[in-house]
Design a protein around this motif. Structure first.
Motif, mmCIF file in Angstrom:
data_model
loop_
_atom_site.group_PDB
_atom_site.id
_atom_site.type_symbol
_atom_site.label_atom_id
_atom_site.label_comp_id
_atom_site.label_asym_id
_atom_site.label_seq_id
_atom_site.Cartn_x
_atom_site.Cartn_y
_atom_site.Cartn_z
ATOM 1 N N UNK A 1 26.670 38.478 47.239
ATOM 2 C CA UNK A 1 27.901 39.178 47.667
ATOM 3 C C UNK A 1 27.796 40.688 47.522
ATOM 4 N N UNK A 2 26.846 41.169 46.735
ATOM 5 C CA UNK A 2 26.650 42.616 46.590
ATOM 6 C C UNK A 2 25.779 43.190 47.711
ATOM 7 N N UNK A 3 25.098 42.319 48.446
ATOM 8 C CA UNK A 3 24.182 42.779 49.496
ATOM 9 C C UNK A 3 24.954 42.984 50.794
ATOM 10 N N UNK A 4 25.736 44.036 50.827
ATOM 11 C CA UNK A 4 26.547 44.372 52.000
ATOM 12 C C UNK A 4 26.123 45.746 52.497
ATOM 13 N N UNK A 5 25.796 45.828 53.772
ATOM 14 C CA UNK A 5 25.362 47.092 54.358
ATOM 15 C C UNK A 5 26.551 47.852 54.926
ATOM 16 N N UNK A 6 26.524 49.170 54.751
ATOM 17 C CA UNK A 6 27.527 50.020 55.377
ATOM 18 C C UNK A 6 28.568 50.531 54.415
ATOM 19 N N UNK A 7 28.880 51.824 54.563
ATOM 20 C CA UNK A 7 29.924 52.441 53.753
ATOM 21 C C UNK A 7 31.081 52.925 54.610
ATOM 22 N N UNK A 8 30.911 52.916 55.936
ATOM 23 C CA UNK A 8 31.900 53.519 56.838
ATOM 24 C C UNK A 8 32.249 52.551 57.962
ATOM 25 N N UNK A 9 33.475 52.669 58.444
ATOM 26 C CA UNK A 9 33.937 51.858 59.555
ATOM 27 C C UNK A 9 33.419 52.434 60.874
ATOM 28 N N UNK A 10 33.192 51.567 61.867
ATOM 29 C CA UNK A 10 32.712 52.030 63.157
ATOM 30 C C UNK A 10 33.192 51.092 64.267
ATOM 31 N N UNK A 11 33.128 51.625 65.503
ATOM 32 C CA UNK A 11 33.450 50.835 66.689
ATOM 33 C C UNK A 11 32.363 51.048 67.736
ATOM 34 N N UNK A 12 32.176 50.059 68.579
ATOM 35 C CA UNK A 12 31.226 50.176 69.682
ATOM 36 C C UNK A 12 31.866 50.984 70.806
ATOM 37 N N UNK A 13 31.156 51.976 71.305
ATOM 38 C CA UNK A 13 31.670 52.790 72.408
ATOM 39 C C UNK A 13 31.700 51.932 73.667
ATOM 40 N N UNK A 14 32.836 51.822 74.336
ATOM 41 C CA UNK A 14 32.913 51.015 75.563
ATOM 42 C C UNK A 14 31.901 51.486 76.609
ATOM 43 N N UNK A 15 31.235 50.521 77.256
ATOM 44 C CA UNK A 15 30.273 50.832 78.290
ATOM 45 C C UNK A 15 28.902 51.204 77.784
ATOM 46 N N UNK A 16 28.665 51.073 76.470
ATOM 47 C CA UNK A 16 27.375 51.497 75.908
ATOM 48 C C UNK A 16 26.409 50.341 75.683
ATOM 49 N N UNK A 17 26.853 49.106 75.897
ATOM 50 C CA UNK A 17 25.987 47.967 75.596
ATOM 51 C C UNK A 17 24.930 47.778 76.679
ATOM 52 N N UNK A 18 23.684 47.972 76.310
ATOM 53 C CA UNK A 18 22.538 47.761 77.186
ATOM 54 C C UNK A 18 21.587 46.806 76.473
#
Length: 766
Positions: A279-296
């Motif tokens: 449960x301590x092995x969690x990656x990331x300290x900040x929230x984020x969102x995927x930019x629309x139209x960026x998925x390739x």
């Protein structure tokens, strides 16, 4: 009247003799039933010597059985192809000779898709590691007992016991196992299980199993309450400069006990299992969102919003991550996050996330990841922030591939008149020079030349991408002993408060490798690592402009675009050695850069650090201080040559075009024969018959000698620029504050003609 005993008359003297003999027998029996206590040395001797003890004194790990299998596989394939070639004219199908390899290829594809190691021998070693760790955990638990926490007082001042319990070693159990016949028999039978696992292991030297055996040895010392007689057999113990121990025997034994109890509490004996399930092995300290139209495909662009209360600084930060491992290297955990630190400065922050490529990406070229992706994402960012400049930060391979992209972007801007909009680039341990001399990459290049087989890699990984375990094997080849040292370092620090929890995010990142697209990997090895094409000015990229499409990138345009470059490299980094991180010493704002007397100039900082220095709070803080100072020292704005307005494609349209083109190429390759399926020289990889510019000048012109100092800051004197080309560029000076930094355009144009000059680099101690 008389009863004889042993031929003697039964008298009162005979009775006394019989009683004395009985007492003597009881004493002898007691000695037999109470053997000598087992010592730490005796337990280590009972475990016996195996390959995990490294009796051959190897500097690293030798996976001898995997190596042997690989050798015979290559030989069998050569024989099969020879037979097929000789008998093909007689109508005998090739599958008759090469069909035996198809089940192996299918097994490899299945393993890669499931995230498993494609090497069956290595996978069995992983099983043995896990079993050994589980047995060790169970053995430690046998010697422990729960104890109540410290007592305290409630609100009424009454004494109360803390209901939290902890684990401690039970002295009675330890004495029973070491001093009684039943306990000794049980303990020795437990050691037999470990001995059998060691004999089953397929590798020798400094392996994962060697680290686990050291941990088991420390348990011997704890339960016997004594240290090994040989000082070299005392794991995790440190000495002072004068050779004396830093701690007493009692302190050392207590540290060993605390270490084992901490690992037991967090179920961290099996590091791989702990990294992926804790449960301590969690990656990331900040929230984020995927930019629309960026998925390739698997790639996407992340946007990290600023925390509440942080004022925007009017600038964008674009993070270019490497294609190997997960992009959370920039955002490991709270307090170990580059992103967390940069968000506090008010940036609009975006990160390239390559994801974990699937089989449909195996035919995508390096041009897609190093050109199409950046074109698409930077256009998306500029649509969101049309008035903001973009500053770039890139890690390792991400920086290596971004620099030729930036040069091509400048070339395009000189023709179209578009603003480059990139003023500063921060390179974190990003190699750019790959040779056998000063770069420091000779060990890896030797490994590639000796062990890398392009045809074999294409056969097994061409339709499923290169497995992360395969990539890791190559990295370990230039870091002798890293298999053992990573685990040993984690175990050695486990006795410190919160050390196990603190290491969990990094261990998760380390064990969450990503696949490398097959074609891109082949191009990376051949064109960049062995061909050294970026440094030599032979690296080709695509372009929307016909005059640039598929042509070599002129890296020297970086000298005429007022781009400030910052190299941050480590003297203990074998992956990106100091000698290979030469970007800021050859290109960028180097003119008259002697002792930082001008603003906005290149910087190079060398520190006594390794490749993944962001895992350290202290080292990360030092980097953030240095990079903040560099980014605050802005160069003047650059404006390309003015040109007639042209129709510019939107980011989404470009992305769709690139995806369609990639799919067409992939489908075409799948329907051709093996000879036609080999990566052909397309317009993006052909070497046109053009004269080399200053980018391919002799290496001696850019060589420097790094002083043997822990920290140095490099300042340069003159730019190496093409002498045969005169360009027109708008010269502007920023007329606004650094916090807004808009693109200020000037009407006047000036002709800039510079001749080649010899690069003279000077380093000053920071």
């Amino acid at each position: 009247m008389f009863t004889t005993f042993n031929g003697l008359p039964y008298t009162k003297y005979a009775k006394l003799f019989i009683n004395a003999k009985s007492k003597r027998d009881e004493t002898l029996n007691a000695k037999v039933l109470s053997p000598s206590p087992l010592s730490a040395d005796a337990l280590k001797l009972a475990l016996m010597v195996s390959g995990a003890d490294n009796p051959s004194h190897l500097k690293g790990a030798r996976h001898w059985q995997s190596d042997l299998n690989g050798f015979w596989l290559k030989q069998m394939l050569k024989v099969s192809h020879t037979q097929s070639t000789l008998l093909r004219p007689f109508g005998i199908p090739s599958s008759l000779f090469t069909g035996w390899v198809h089940p192996l290829v299918e097994a490899t594809r299945k393993a890669v898709a499931e995230g498993q190691n494609p090497d069956l021998i290595a996978r069995d070693d992983e099983r043995i590691d896990s079993t050994y760790a589980a047995e060790l955990k169970a053995l430690v638990r046998q010697f422990t007992q729960p104890v109540l926490g410290k007592s305290g007082q409630d609100e009424a001042g009454q004494e109360k016991a803390d209901q939290n319990t902890a684990l401690a070693f039970n002295p009675e159990t330890c004495r029973w196992a070491c001093e009684t016949p039943q306990g000794q028999s049980w303990l020795l039978s437990q050691l037999q299980q470990f001995r059998q696992l060691e004999w089953q292991y397929h590798s020798q030297g400094k392996t994962h199993l060697a680290a686990l055996k050291d941990l088991l040895s420390s348990l011997f010392q704890v339960i016997t309450s004594e240290v090994f007689s040989n000082p070299e057999d005392q794991p995790y113990r440190k000495t002072q400069p004068d050779g004396q121990w830093r701690d007493s025997d009692a302190e050392y034994l207590q540290a060993c006990a605390d270490r084992l109890l901490a690992l037991l509490e967090h179920d961290a004996f099996d590091v791989r299992r702990f990294a992926l399930s804790s449960p301590h092995a969690v990656l990331g300290a900040s929230q984020w969102q995927t930019v629309p139209g960026s998925e390739l495909y698997s790639v996407k662009l992340r946007h990290y919003p600023r925390p509440e209360g942080v004022k925007a600084n009017g600038k964008t930060l674009y993070l270019a991550s490497p294609m190997i491992n997960r992009c959370e290297l920039f955002d490991l955990a709270p307090g170990k996050s580059v992103i967390e630190g940069m968000l506090k400065l008010g940036y609009d922050l975006y990160l390239v996330d390559y994801g974990n490529p699937e089989a449909d990406q195996c035919e995508l070229s390096l041009d897609f990841y190093g050109k199409t992706i950046h074109d698409t994402y930077l256009d998306l960012i500029l649509e969101r922030h049309p008035e903001q400049n973009i500053e770039v930060m890139a890690y390792c391979m991400g920086g290596t591939l971004f620099m030729p992209y930036l040069a091509r972007r400048i070339e395009e801007a000189q023709i179209t008149g578009k603003d480059v909009r990139i003023r500063q680039v921060v390179l974190m341990t990003s190699p750019i020079l790959f040779d056998d001399d000063e770069s420091g990459h000779k060990p890896m290049r030797d490994v590639i030349r000796q062990d890398y087989d392009a045809d074999l890699m294409t056969l097994f990984f061409g339709q499923c991408n290169v497995a992360p375990q395969t990539l890791e094997l190559g990295m370990h080849a230039i870091q002798p002993g890293v298999d053992q040292s990573v685990l040993e370092g984690f175990y050695a620090r486990a006795n410190f408060p919160d050390a196990v929890q603190d290491a969990a995010p990094f261990l998760k990142w380390l064990h969450s490798g990503t696949r490398f697209p097959a074609r891109s990997h082949k191009e990376w090895i051949n064109n960049v690592f062995i061909g050294n094409q970026i440094w030599e000015g032979e690296y080709c990229l695509s372009s929307d402009l016909p005059e640039l499409d598929g042509k070599p990138v002129n890296m020297d345009v970086l000298n005429s675009a007022d781009i400030a470059l910052f190299d941050y490299c480590g003297q203990r980094d074998p992956i990106a050695p100091v000698g290979s991180c030469k970007t800021s010493e050859r290109w960028g704002r180097r003119d008259n850069n002697h002792r930082m007397v001008r603003s906005g100039l290149n910087r190079t900082i060398e520190k006594n650090i390794g490749h993944i220095f962001v895992v350290s709070h202290k080292l990360l803080d030092e980097f953030l201080d240095a990079v903040t100072d560099f980014l605050a020292d802005e160069p003047p704005a650059y404006q390309g040559k003015k040109a007639p307005a042209t129709k510019v494609k939107t980011a989404v349209a470009k992305a769709k075009t690139a995806v369609a083109k990639a799919k067409t190429t992939a489908s075409t390759r799948k329907t051709t024969t093996k000879a036609a399926a080999a990566p052909a020289k397309t317009a993006s990889t052909r070497k046109p018959a053009v004269r080399k510019t200053a980018a391919s000048a002799p290496k001696a012109a850019a060589k420097t000698t790094a002083p043997a100092k822990a920290v140095t800051e490099t300042t340069n004197s003159a730019a190496v620029e093409p002498a045969t080309k005169t360009t027109q560029a708008k010269v502007t000076e920023p007329a606004v504050s650094k916090t807004t930094a808009p693109a200020v355009k000037a009407e006047a144009e000036t002709e800039m003609a510079k001749t080649n000059s010899t690069a003279v680099d000077k380093k000053d101690q920071v």
